[in-house]
Structures are given as C-alpha cells and as structure tokens.
Design a protein around this motif. Structure first.
Motif, PDB file in Angstrom:
ATOM      1  N   ILE A  82       0.846  -1.203   0.000  1.00 31.92           N
ATOM      2  CA  ILE A  82       0.000   0.000   0.000  1.00 31.92           C
ATOM      3  C   ILE A  82       0.875   1.245   0.000  1.00 31.92           C
ATOM      4  CG2 ILE A  82      -1.695   1.340   1.304  1.00 31.92           C
ATOM      5  CD1 ILE A  82      -2.885  -1.327   2.269  1.00 31.92           C
ATOM      6  N   ALA A  83       1.923   1.240   0.821  1.00 27.23           N
ATOM      7  CA  ALA A  83       2.850   2.385   0.862  1.00 27.23           C
ATOM      8  C   ALA A  83       3.456   2.632  -0.517  1.00 27.23           C
ATOM      9  CB  ALA A  83       3.951   2.144   1.891  1.00 27.23           C
ATOM     10  N   ARG A  84       3.891   1.576  -1.167  1.00 19.07           N
ATOM     11  CA  ARG A  84       4.502   1.718  -2.495  1.00 19.07           C
ATOM     12  C   ARG A  84       3.479   2.201  -3.532  1.00 19.07           C
ATOM     13  NH1 ARG A  84       9.577   0.094  -2.388  1.00 19.07           N
ATOM     14  NH2 ARG A  84      10.256  -1.457  -0.876  1.00 19.07           N
ATOM     15  N   LYS A  85       2.287   1.614  -3.513  1.00 21.24           N
ATOM     16  CA  LYS A  85       1.243   2.003  -4.470  1.00 21.24           C
ATOM     17  C   LYS A  85       0.858   3.471  -4.275  1.00 21.24           C
ATOM     18  CE  LYS A  85      -0.849   0.252  -7.331  1.00 21.24           C
ATOM     19  NZ  LYS A  85      -0.694   0.382  -8.805  1.00 21.24           N
ATOM     20  N   MET A  86       0.662   3.892  -3.024  1.00 23.14           N
ATOM     21  CA  MET A  86       0.217   5.261  -2.755  1.00 23.14           C
ATOM     22  C   MET A  86       1.322   6.291  -3.001  1.00 23.14           C
ATOM     23  SD  MET A  86      -2.947   4.865  -2.215  1.00 23.14           S
ATOM     24  CE  MET A  86      -3.383   6.532  -1.717  1.00 23.14           C
ATOM     25  N   ALA A  87       2.567   5.833  -3.150  1.00 22.31           N
ATOM     26  CA  ALA A  87       3.682   6.734  -3.464  1.00 22.31           C
ATOM     27  C   ALA A  87       3.854   6.939  -4.973  1.00 22.31           C
ATOM     28  CB  ALA A  87       4.979   6.194  -2.866  1.00 22.31           C
ATOM     29  N   GLU A  88       3.139   6.159  -5.775  1.00 21.76           N
ATOM     30  CA  GLU A  88       3.268   6.275  -7.231  1.00 21.76           C
ATOM     31  C   GLU A  88       2.752   7.622  -7.723  1.00 21.76           C
ATOM     32  OE1 GLU A  88       1.249   2.945  -9.003  1.00 21.76           O
ATOM     33  OE2 GLU A  88       2.736   1.499  -8.278  1.00 21.76           O
ATOM     34  N   ARG A  89       3.305   8.070  -8.828  1.00 21.86           N
ATOM     35  CA  ARG A  89       2.907   9.333  -9.454  1.00 21.86           C
ATOM     36  C   ARG A  89       1.837   9.062 -10.506  1.00 21.86           C
ATOM     37  NH1 ARG A  89       5.149  14.105  -7.158  1.00 21.86           N
ATOM     38  NH2 ARG A  89       7.098  13.487  -6.209  1.00 21.86           N
ATOM     39  N   VAL A  90       0.697   8.557 -10.045  1.00 21.75           N
ATOM     40  CA  VAL A  90      -0.468   8.312 -10.898  1.00 21.75           C
ATOM     41  C   VAL A  90      -1.664   8.962 -10.217  1.00 21.75           C
ATOM     42  CG1 VAL A  90       0.477   6.172 -11.871  1.00 21.75           C
ATOM     43  CG2 VAL A  90      -1.002   6.062  -9.859  1.00 21.75           C
ATOM     44  N   PRO A  91      -2.795   9.121 -10.907  1.00 20.53           N
ATOM     45  CA  PRO A  91      -3.946   9.770 -10.277  1.00 20.53           C
ATOM     46  C   PRO A  91      -4.366   9.080  -8.973  1.00 20.53           C
ATOM     47  CG  PRO A  91      -4.283   9.607 -12.639  1.00 20.53           C
ATOM     48  CD  PRO A  91      -3.029   8.820 -12.326  1.00 20.53           C
ATOM     49  N   ALA A  92      -4.723   9.895  -7.988  1.00 19.47           N
ATOM     50  CA  ALA A  92      -5.059   9.393  -6.655  1.00 19.47           C
ATOM     51  C   ALA A  92      -6.201   8.387  -6.681  1.00 19.47           C
ATOM     52  CB  ALA A  92      -5.389  10.549  -5.723  1.00 19.47           C
ATOM     53  N   LEU A  93      -7.221   8.641  -7.483  1.00 19.52           N
ATOM     54  CA  LEU A  93      -8.349   7.719  -7.527  1.00 19.52           C
ATOM     55  C   LEU A  93      -7.911   6.350  -8.045  1.00 19.52           C
ATOM     56  CD1 LEU A  93     -11.288   7.210  -6.948  1.00 19.52           C
ATOM     57  CD2 LEU A  93     -11.854   8.174  -9.187  1.00 19.52           C
ATOM     58  N   GLU A  94      -6.978   6.325  -8.985  1.00 17.05           N
ATOM     59  CA  GLU A  94      -6.442   5.055  -9.481  1.00 17.05           C
ATOM     60  C   GLU A  94      -5.731   4.305  -8.353  1.00 17.05           C
ATOM     61  OE1 GLU A  94      -2.893   3.750 -12.516  1.00 17.05           O
ATOM     62  OE2 GLU A  94      -4.192   5.400 -13.160  1.00 17.05           O
ATOM     63  N   LYS A  95      -4.927   5.020  -7.556  1.00 21.77           N
ATOM     64  CA  LYS A  95      -4.222   4.392  -6.432  1.00 21.77           C
ATOM     65  C   LYS A  95      -5.215   3.892  -5.385  1.00 21.77           C
ATOM     66  CE  LYS A  95      -1.545   8.087  -5.782  1.00 21.77           C
ATOM     67  NZ  LYS A  95      -0.471   8.964  -5.273  1.00 21.77           N
ATOM     68  N   LEU A  96      -6.166   4.740  -5.028  1.00 20.14           N
ATOM     69  CA  LEU A  96      -7.151   4.374  -4.008  1.00 20.14           C
ATOM     70  C   LEU A  96      -7.989   3.176  -4.444  1.00 20.14           C
ATOM     71  CD1 LEU A  96      -8.216   7.947  -2.908  1.00 20.14           C
ATOM     72  CD2 LEU A  96      -7.172   6.210  -1.430  1.00 20.14           C
ATOM     73  N   SER A  97      -8.377   3.148  -5.705  1.00 18.69           N
ATOM     74  CA  SER A  97      -9.158   2.025  -6.216  1.00 18.69           C
ATOM     75  C   SER A  97      -8.344   0.738  -6.171  1.00 18.69           C
ATOM     76  CB  SER A  97      -9.630   2.300  -7.643  1.00 18.69           C
ATOM     77  OG  SER A  97     -10.518   3.388  -7.650  1.00 18.69           O
ATOM     78  N   SER A  98      -7.052   0.854  -6.399  1.00 20.76           N
ATOM     79  CA  SER A  98      -6.173  -0.312  -6.399  1.00 20.76           C
ATOM     80  C   SER A  98      -6.003  -0.900  -4.989  1.00 20.76           C
ATOM     81  CB  SER A  98      -4.814   0.083  -6.968  1.00 20.76           C
ATOM     82  OG  SER A  98      -3.950  -1.009  -7.017  1.00 20.76           O
ATOM     83  N   VAL A  99      -5.883  -0.041  -3.983  1.00 19.50           N
ATOM     84  CA  VAL A  99      -5.674  -0.537  -2.613  1.00 19.50           C
ATOM     85  C   VAL A  99      -6.989  -0.770  -1.874  1.00 19.50           C
ATOM     86  CG1 VAL A  99      -3.424   0.569  -2.452  1.00 19.50           C
ATOM     87  CG2 VAL A  99      -5.417   1.735  -1.489  1.00 19.50           C
ATOM     88  N   GLY A 100      -8.068  -0.180  -2.366  1.00 16.06           N
ATOM     89  CA  GLY A 100      -9.376  -0.298  -1.725  1.00 16.06           C
ATOM     90  C   GLY A 100      -9.601   0.844  -0.748  1.00 16.06           C
ATOM     91  N   TYR A 101     -10.754   1.485  -0.866  1.00  9.64           N
ATOM     92  CA  TYR A 101     -11.060   2.587   0.044  1.00  9.64           C
ATOM     93  C   TYR A 101     -12.553   2.647   0.300  1.00  9.64           C
ATOM     94  CZ  TYR A 101     -12.941   5.498  -3.737  1.00  9.64           C
ATOM     95  OH  TYR A 101     -13.711   5.997  -4.762  1.00  9.64           O
ATOM     96  N   VAL A 102     -12.899   3.333   1.373  1.00  6.36           N
ATOM     97  CA  VAL A 102     -14.282   3.624   1.710  1.00  6.36           C
ATOM     98  C   VAL A 102     -14.373   5.119   1.980  1.00  6.36           C
ATOM     99  CG1 VAL A 102     -14.793   1.340   2.651  1.00  6.36           C
ATOM    100  CG2 VAL A 102     -13.916   3.121   4.164  1.00  6.36           C
ATOM    101  N   LEU A 103     -15.561   5.682   1.812  1.00  4.98           N
ATOM    102  CA  LEU A 103     -15.766   7.090   2.150  1.00  4.98           C
ATOM    103  C   LEU A 103     -16.358   7.169   3.553  1.00  4.98           C
ATOM    104  CD1 LEU A 103     -17.179   8.620  -1.155  1.00  4.98           C
ATOM    105  CD2 LEU A 103     -14.914   8.978  -0.152  1.00  4.98           C
TER     106      LEU A 103
END
Length: 160
Positions: A82-103
C-alpha cells in the motif's frame, strides 16, 4: 555549506530516523488526493491537532487546499504494498481504487485500515517546497496491532 550540501545533509540525517509510514487522503468535489507520507506530526492535544507536509505543485496539494477534511492512516506490517502504491505518481483515484477505500464523512479512507483519524482542516502554511496542512481530529479508530510499518534507510520494515 552550499544549497546542495545542505539538502543532502537533511536527507542523510532523516534517513537515520525510523519514521512511521502514513497514508494521507482527501476529497474535494470529484477530485481525490492520496499519498504516502512520513511528514506527519501530532501538534497539540488541546485541541487535538496533526500537521502534514504536502509537496507543492502536485494534485494532492490542489485537493488538500480545497478539501474541508482529510484522513491520516497508519500502515502496519504487511501493508508495504500500500505504501509503495500510494507513493506512485499516478492519479489518486487510481491508487485508491487499487488498494481499496471507503468514504467516511465524504473523506476517502484506506479499506481495512488498522488506525486512522479524520481531520477538519484548520490552517495551511506555505513554506519551502511544501505546504503544511493542520487539521483537528473529529473522528477515527485505532484497532489493536503490534507492528507498525516504518521507513528507515530507504527501506520498509517494522519496529518490533
């Protein structure tokens, strides 16, 4: 010391400090922010405040400036990906969708997070190549976990 030498000194100094690994998330309208952070500090108990450093010139800066609230999550053993994925320089929604999120209260939060706080933004300081966002704790949860993820000498590890 010249400017380059001072920057290298700061980086070398901070590499010697084992730092907890956090993910910071926010939403402003239909825009999302999400990034791995080590520049997170508790600032005050009364009121309960945290501050977060956000790199200037990024989409995260734009969203953090516009958002009313944001979240900070602690990453734990097994969440290095998750740390590595969220550090990527790609759109935030793409990262969040990849790791899973809730509002939660319209703030994106890492799904299955072991510890998080939701903060209401109070102030932004513009300094150096970052902004510092200060938020007041309005909600959160801390579940029992034994091994927080830490970053030390350019590697992820655990503290226990």
């Amino acid at each position: 010391m010249d400017d380059h030498e001072r920057k290298e000194l700061l980086k070398k100094f901070m590499r010697k400090v084992a730092q907890p690994v956090f993910v910071v998330t926010a939403k402003a309208g239909e825009s999302f922010a999400g990034f791995t952070a080590s520049s997170v500090t508790s600032l005050s108990l009364n009121p309960p405040l945290f501050m977060v450093g956000v790199e200037k010139g990024t989409n995260s800066e734009k969203v953090m400036r516009e958002a009313k609230s944001f979240a900070i999550s602690i990453l734990v053993e097994g969440q290095e990906w998750i740390a590595r994925k969220m550090a990527e320089r790609v759109p935030a929604l793409e990262k969040l969708s990849s790791v899973g999120y809730v509002l939660i209260n319209d703030v994106p939060e890492i799904k299955d997070s072991q510890a998080y706080v939701i903060l209401e933004k109070r102030v932004i300081w513009d300094i150096g190549d970052h902004i510092v966002v200060v938020g007041e704790v309005i909600d959160g949860i801390v579940r029992d976990f034994s091994k927080p993820l830490v970053y030390h000498e350019r590697e992820y590890t655990t503290s226990c």
